[in-house]
Design a protein around this motif. Structure first.
Motif, PDB file in Angstrom:
ATOM      1  N   ASP A   3       0.805  -1.219   0.000  1.00 11.49           N
ATOM      2  CA  ASP A   3       0.000   0.000   0.000  1.00 11.49           C
ATOM      3  C   ASP A   3       0.841   1.273   0.000  1.00 11.49           C
ATOM      4  OD1 ASP A   3      -2.314  -1.463  -0.064  1.00 11.49           O
ATOM      5  OD2 ASP A   3      -2.714  -1.281   2.081  1.00 11.49           O
ATOM      6  N   GLY A   4       1.905   1.310   0.794  1.00  8.36           N
ATOM      7  CA  GLY A   4       2.763   2.495   0.838  1.00  8.36           C
ATOM      8  C   GLY A   4       3.425   2.774  -0.502  1.00  8.36           C
ATOM      9  N   HIS A   5       3.854   1.726  -1.158  1.00  4.03           N
ATOM     10  CA  HIS A   5       4.479   1.882  -2.470  1.00  4.03           C
ATOM     11  C   HIS A   5       3.452   2.339  -3.491  1.00  4.03           C
ATOM     12  CE1 HIS A   5       8.105  -0.924  -1.478  1.00  4.03           C
ATOM     13  NE2 HIS A   5       7.849  -0.043  -0.523  1.00  4.03           N
ATOM     14  N   ALA A  52      13.000   4.737  -1.828  1.00  3.14           N
ATOM     15  CA  ALA A  52      12.714   3.649  -0.889  1.00  3.14           C
ATOM     16  C   ALA A  52      11.825   2.565  -1.496  1.00  3.14           C
ATOM     17  CB  ALA A  52      12.047   4.208   0.365  1.00  3.14           C
ATOM     18  N   LEU A  53      11.366   2.764  -2.718  1.00  2.00           N
ATOM     19  CA  LEU A  53      10.489   1.775  -3.342  1.00  2.00           C
ATOM     20  C   LEU A  53      11.250   0.508  -3.700  1.00  2.00           C
ATOM     21  CD1 LEU A  53       8.509   4.066  -5.817  1.00  2.00           C
ATOM     22  CD2 LEU A  53       7.762   3.226  -3.584  1.00  2.00           C
ATOM     23  N   ASP A  54      10.555  -0.630  -3.635  1.00  2.00           N
ATOM     24  CA  ASP A  54      11.187  -1.866  -4.079  1.00  2.00           C
ATOM     25  C   ASP A  54      11.332  -1.829  -5.598  1.00  2.00           C
ATOM     26  OD1 ASP A  54       8.704  -2.590  -5.219  1.00  2.00           O
ATOM     27  OD2 ASP A  54       8.159  -3.839  -3.509  1.00  2.00           O
ATOM     28  N   ALA A  55      12.026  -2.807  -6.152  1.00  2.00           N
ATOM     29  CA  ALA A  55      12.361  -2.786  -7.581  1.00  2.00           C
ATOM     30  C   ALA A  55      11.124  -2.723  -8.467  1.00  2.00           C
ATOM     31  CB  ALA A  55      13.205  -4.011  -7.932  1.00  2.00           C
ATOM     32  N   ALA A  56      10.088  -3.495  -8.146  1.00  2.00           N
ATOM     33  CA  ALA A  56       8.889  -3.512  -8.985  1.00  2.00           C
ATOM     34  C   ALA A  56       8.181  -2.154  -8.956  1.00  2.00           C
ATOM     35  CB  ALA A  56       7.936  -4.607  -8.532  1.00  2.00           C
ATOM     36  N   ALA A  57       8.013  -1.597  -7.769  1.00  2.12           N
ATOM     37  CA  ALA A  57       7.334  -0.310  -7.650  1.00  2.12           C
ATOM     38  C   ALA A  57       8.169   0.804  -8.268  1.00  2.12           C
ATOM     39  CB  ALA A  57       7.033  -0.001  -6.186  1.00  2.12           C
ATOM     40  N   ALA A  58       9.484   0.732  -8.091  1.00  4.99           N
ATOM     41  CA  ALA A  58      10.366   1.754  -8.656  1.00  4.99           C
ATOM     42  C   ALA A  58      10.311   1.720 -10.176  1.00  4.99           C
ATOM     43  CB  ALA A  58      11.794   1.552  -8.180  1.00  4.99           C
ATOM     44  N   GLY A  59      10.314   0.534 -10.738  1.00  5.38           N
ATOM     45  CA  GLY A  59      10.222   0.416 -12.190  1.00  5.38           C
ATOM     46  C   GLY A  59       8.934   1.022 -12.720  1.00  5.38           C
ATOM     47  N   ALA A  60       7.851   0.824 -11.978  1.00  4.87           N
ATOM     48  CA  ALA A  60       6.564   1.386 -12.381  1.00  4.87           C
ATOM     49  C   ALA A  60       6.538   2.900 -12.211  1.00  4.87           C
ATOM     50  CB  ALA A  60       5.439   0.744 -11.575  1.00  4.87           C
ATOM     51  N   ALA A  61       7.320   3.422 -11.267  1.00  3.05           N
ATOM     52  CA  ALA A  61       7.313   4.863 -10.992  1.00  3.05           C
ATOM     53  C   ALA A  61       8.257   5.646 -11.894  1.00  3.05           C
ATOM     54  CB  ALA A  61       7.677   5.115  -9.533  1.00  3.05           C
ATOM     55  N   VAL A  62       9.215   4.991 -12.525  1.00  3.97           N
ATOM     56  CA  VAL A  62      10.211   5.696 -13.338  1.00  3.97           C
ATOM     57  C   VAL A  62       9.579   6.576 -14.412  1.00  3.97           C
ATOM     58  CG1 VAL A  62      12.000   5.320 -15.106  1.00  3.97           C
ATOM     59  CG2 VAL A  62      12.220   4.277 -12.853  1.00  3.97           C
ATOM     60  N   PRO A  63       8.554   6.133 -15.145  1.00  5.85           N
ATOM     61  CA  PRO A  63       7.975   7.031 -16.148  1.00  5.85           C
ATOM     62  C   PRO A  63       7.422   8.324 -15.543  1.00  5.85           C
ATOM     63  CG  PRO A  63       7.282   4.781 -16.583  1.00  5.85           C
ATOM     64  CD  PRO A  63       7.976   4.783 -15.246  1.00  5.85           C
ATOM     65  N   ALA A  64       6.802   8.242 -14.383  1.00  6.37           N
ATOM     66  CA  ALA A  64       6.270   9.443 -13.744  1.00  6.37           C
ATOM     67  C   ALA A  64       7.400  10.351 -13.273  1.00  6.37           C
ATOM     68  CB  ALA A  64       5.363   9.069 -12.572  1.00  6.37           C
ATOM     69  N   ILE A  65       8.458   9.756 -12.731  1.00  7.15           N
ATOM     70  CA  ILE A  65       9.605  10.558 -12.292  1.00  7.15           C
ATOM     71  C   ILE A  65      10.255  11.232 -13.497  1.00  7.15           C
ATOM     72  CG2 ILE A  65      11.868  10.500 -11.167  1.00  7.15           C
ATOM     73  CD1 ILE A  65      10.818   7.972  -9.650  1.00  7.15           C
ATOM     74  N   ALA A  66      10.398  10.487 -14.589  1.00 11.63           N
ATOM     75  CA  ALA A  66      10.996  11.053 -15.800  1.00 11.63           C
ATOM     76  C   ALA A  66      10.139  12.192 -16.339  1.00 11.63           C
ATOM     77  CB  ALA A  66      11.172   9.968 -16.855  1.00 11.63           C
ATOM     78  N   ARG A  89      19.441   7.066  -9.280  1.00 11.99           N
ATOM     79  CA  ARG A  89      19.524   6.038  -8.229  1.00 11.99           C
ATOM     80  C   ARG A  89      18.575   4.867  -8.479  1.00 11.99           C
ATOM     81  NH1 ARG A  89      20.797  10.881  -5.898  1.00 11.99           N
ATOM     82  NH2 ARG A  89      22.221  10.879  -4.161  1.00 11.99           N
ATOM     83  N   ARG A  90      17.852   4.870  -9.585  1.00 16.80           N
ATOM     84  CA  ARG A  90      16.847   3.838  -9.825  1.00 16.80           C
ATOM     85  C   ARG A  90      17.344   2.721 -10.729  1.00 16.80           C
ATOM     86  NH1 ARG A  90      14.796   3.430  -5.699  1.00 16.80           N
ATOM     87  NH2 ARG A  90      14.578   1.428  -6.686  1.00 16.80           N
ATOM     88  N   GLY A  91      18.628   2.604 -10.926  1.00 21.93           N
ATOM     89  CA  GLY A  91      19.184   1.490 -11.682  1.00 21.93           C
ATOM     90  C   GLY A  91      18.918   1.601 -13.177  1.00 21.93           C
ATOM     91  N   PRO A  92      18.915   0.471 -13.885  1.00 26.04           N
ATOM     92  CA  PRO A  92      18.781   0.502 -15.345  1.00 26.04           C
ATOM     93  C   PRO A  92      17.536   1.240 -15.872  1.00 26.04           C
ATOM     94  CG  PRO A  92      19.541  -1.642 -14.638  1.00 26.04           C
ATOM     95  CD  PRO A  92      19.200  -0.874 -13.383  1.00 26.04           C
ATOM     96  N   PRO A  93      16.348   1.079 -15.267  1.00 26.26           N
ATOM     97  CA  PRO A  93      15.209   1.848 -15.804  1.00 26.26           C
ATOM     98  C   PRO A  93      15.410   3.362 -15.672  1.00 26.26           C
ATOM     99  CG  PRO A  93      14.419   0.093 -14.357  1.00 26.26           C
ATOM    100  CD  PRO A  93      15.912   0.163 -14.204  1.00 26.26           C
ATOM    101  N   GLY A  94      15.972   3.782 -14.548  1.00 31.99           N
ATOM    102  CA  GLY A  94      16.245   5.206 -14.361  1.00 31.99           C
ATOM    103  C   GLY A  94      17.314   5.715 -15.297  1.00 31.99           C
ATOM    104  N   GLU A  95      18.339   4.898 -15.494  1.00 29.77           N
ATOM    105  CA  GLU A  95      19.417   5.283 -16.405  1.00 29.77           C
ATOM    106  C   GLU A  95      18.896   5.429 -17.830  1.00 29.77           C
ATOM    107  OE1 GLU A  95      23.562   3.467 -18.078  1.00 29.77           O
ATOM    108  OE2 GLU A  95      23.125   3.166 -15.956  1.00 29.77           O
ATOM    109  N   ALA A  96      18.025   4.513 -18.254  1.00 34.99           N
ATOM    110  CA  ALA A  96      17.442   4.611 -19.601  1.00 34.99           C
ATOM    111  C   ALA A  96      16.630   5.896 -19.743  1.00 34.99           C
ATOM    112  CB  ALA A  96      16.577   3.390 -19.888  1.00 34.99           C
ATOM    113  N   ALA A  97      15.876   6.240 -18.699  1.00 30.25           N
ATOM    114  CA  ALA A  97      15.088   7.482 -18.735  1.00 30.25           C
ATOM    115  C   ALA A  97      16.009   8.699 -18.800  1.00 30.25           C
ATOM    116  CB  ALA A  97      14.175   7.560 -17.516  1.00 30.25           C
ATOM    117  N   LEU A  98      17.110   8.662 -18.057  1.00 31.43           N
ATOM    118  CA  LEU A  98      18.069   9.770 -18.090  1.00 31.43           C
ATOM    119  C   LEU A  98      18.731   9.900 -19.458  1.00 31.43           C
ATOM    120  CD1 LEU A  98      19.745   9.407 -14.600  1.00 31.43           C
ATOM    121  CD2 LEU A  98      18.444  11.381 -15.419  1.00 31.43           C
TER     122      LEU A  98
END
Length: 121
Positions: A3-5, A52-66, A89-98
């Protein structure tokens, strides 16, 4: 997704979507923007909470952050900088967005350097 994620993800999505009807400029015209002087600190905190999001939630959030980092519609420069730093700091999905931001950015040179620094060596 816990729920928090889910809450962080949904709030980031809302920031990215924005609602131009909520913000009037000095002349009274409505303008599309995500972050204003009234909520910039809150949005920066929300962006940093994405670390602080886990990998699955972070991957889903990357488009919104980008989207929040798309350098032209945000009013609060610090929120844009936070979005860039969080993507770094979000690993490969974040790097691709950057890398996509780096390819398309038409901003000032300091912003281009910040994106390059977030991507790393």
């Amino acid at each position: 997704m816990p729920d928090g994620h889910r809450l962080v993800h949904d709030l980031l999505t809302a920031v990215a979507a924005g609602d131009p009807a909520d913000h009037a400029d000095a002349s009274g015209d409505f303008e599309p923007r995500w972050v204003g002087s009234d909520n910039g600190i809150t949005v920066r905190g929300l962006l940093w909470s994405a670390c602080a999001l886990d990998a699955a939630a972070a991957g889903a959030a990357v488009p919104a952050i980008a989207t929040a980092a798309t350098l032209g519609r945000a009013v609060d420069e610090r929120a844009v900088n936070a979005a860039i730093d969080v993507l770094g700091r979000r690993g490969p999905p974040g790097e691709a967005a950057l890398r996509e931001l780096q390819r398309t950015v038409q901003g000032p040179p300091r912003r281009v350097r910040r994106i390059a620094a977030a991507i790393g060596p």
